[in-house]
Design an enzyme around this catalytic site. Structure first.
Site, PDB file in Angstrom:
ATOM      1  N   LYS A  13       0.632  -1.414   0.054  1.00 21.56           N
ATOM      2  CA  LYS A  13      -0.356  -0.102   0.347  1.00 21.56           C
ATOM      3  C   LYS A  13       0.819   0.836  -0.147  1.00 21.56           C
ATOM      4  CE  LYS A  13      -2.578  -0.792   3.903  1.00 21.56           C
ATOM      5  NZ  LYS A  13      -2.109  -2.180   3.786  1.00 21.56           N
ATOM      6  N   ARG A  88      -9.302   1.179   9.925  1.00 23.39           N
ATOM      7  CA  ARG A  88      -9.416  -0.592   9.180  1.00 23.39           C
ATOM      8  C   ARG A  88      -9.544  -1.125  10.538  1.00 23.39           C
ATOM      9  NH1 ARG A  88      -3.002   0.598   9.209  1.00 23.39           N
ATOM     10  NH2 ARG A  88      -2.215  -1.514   9.441  1.00 23.39           N
ATOM     11  N   ARG A 123      11.208  -5.822   4.161  1.00 23.29           N
ATOM     12  CA  ARG A 123      11.401  -4.372   3.983  1.00 23.29           C
ATOM     13  C   ARG A 123      12.208  -3.478   5.040  1.00 23.29           C
ATOM     14  NH1 ARG A 123       5.045  -2.554   3.903  1.00 23.29           N
ATOM     15  NH2 ARG A 123       5.086  -2.799   6.744  1.00 23.29           N
ATOM     16  N   ARG A 156      11.704  -1.746  10.735  1.00 25.72           N
ATOM     17  CA  ARG A 156      10.759  -1.598  11.943  1.00 25.72           C
ATOM     18  C   ARG A 156      10.738  -2.227  12.447  1.00 25.72           C
ATOM     19  NH1 ARG A 156       6.205   0.514   8.632  1.00 25.72           N
ATOM     20  NH2 ARG A 156       4.743  -0.588   9.572  1.00 25.72           N
ATOM     21  N   ARG A 167       0.483  -9.295  12.957  1.00 24.91           N
ATOM     22  CA  ARG A 167      -0.814  -7.921  12.271  1.00 24.91           C
ATOM     23  C   ARG A 167      -1.426  -8.557  11.532  1.00 24.91           C
ATOM     24  NH1 ARG A 167       3.999  -4.431  10.002  1.00 24.91           N
ATOM     25  NH2 ARG A 167       2.539  -3.368   9.427  1.00 24.91           N
TER      26      ARG A 167
END
Ligand code: AMP
Length: 220
Positions: A13, A88, A123, A156, A167
């Site tokens: 996203k 969300r 990432r 992160r 998550r």
């Protein structure tokens, strides 16, 4: 143009949001980035949410609704915006409808859980700008450094594999049901403000996915 970018964590996203926001000259509103900025700046909000984010849980609806209300009231949102990471939960989606904030497009970037775990573990992000890269699929020009600021990239805390799995559970339990919520709302609350639903295959290179999205959206 008002666009809601939807998909599980790691669907891409953030990367696609940058392409879309640039093309349509609309602000990219990422609630995740806003919260991370608050943490970096050490604001009371940042202190309140740090542990929650690091654990991969969701920040409370009250906080998020207030945050997005303030952001959407700024003048740069007058001609449209792109939401990335909000809503969300169903109460968050309901809050937008209560305020008569209607979206033109919902773009759902679809990828499998296995792919997401592979992607997120590679990432790396620039903590200041939120620009994100992938060591394999979208590497920065200089390894481990941001293309624009040259600053060192980080992984992160919530991108660690165990947290990613949590998550994903949160996504399936609380966020994915929004698709049914919007489908049901289409014949009632949204009947006067139709929202186009686009499901885009999120596999492949970032440009490939971008082109699939652009092919479905109107020319700017
Ligand atoms: P993201 O960068 O969108 O994956 O967001 C990172 C983290 O910020 C999430 O795992 C949540 O802890 C928090 N967060 C971001 N947006 C929301 C939201 N709309 N509601 C609740 N928590 C959020």
């Amino acid at each position: 143009m008002r666009i809601l970018l939807f998909g599980c964590p790691g669907a891409g996203k953030g990367t696609q949001a940058t392409f879309i926001a640039t093309r349509y000259h609309i602000p990219h509103i990422s609630t995740g980035n806003m919260l991370r900025e608050a943490i970096t700046s050490g604001t009371p909000l940042g202190k309140q949410v740090k542990e929650i984010i690091d654990a991969g849980r969701l920040v409370s609806d009250d906080i998020m609704i207030q945050l997005i209300q303030q952001r959407l009231s700024l003048t740069d949102c007058a001609d449209g915006f792109l939401l990335d990471g909000f809503p969300r939960t169903i109460p968050q989606a309901q809050a937008l409808l209560n305020q008569h904030i209607y979206m033109d497009y919902l773009i759902n970037i679809a990828v499998s859980e296995k792919e997401v775990i592979r992607r997120i573990s590679g990432r790396r992000v620039d903590p200041e700008s939120g620009r994100s890269y992938h060591v394999e699929f979208n590497p920065p020009k200089i390894p481990d450094h941001d293309d624009i600021s040259g600053k060192r990239l980080i992984q992160r805390e919530d991108d660690k594999e165990e947290t990613v799995r949590h998550r994903l559970v949160v996504y399936y339990e609380q966020t994915k049901p929004l698709l049914d919520f919007y489908q049901a709302a289409a014949t009632t609350l949204l009947a006067q403000h139709p929202m186009h639903y686009l499901e885009v295959n999120g596999y492949g290179g970032v440009e490939e996915v971008r082109d699939r999205i652009f092919a479905e959206l109107p020319v700017e």
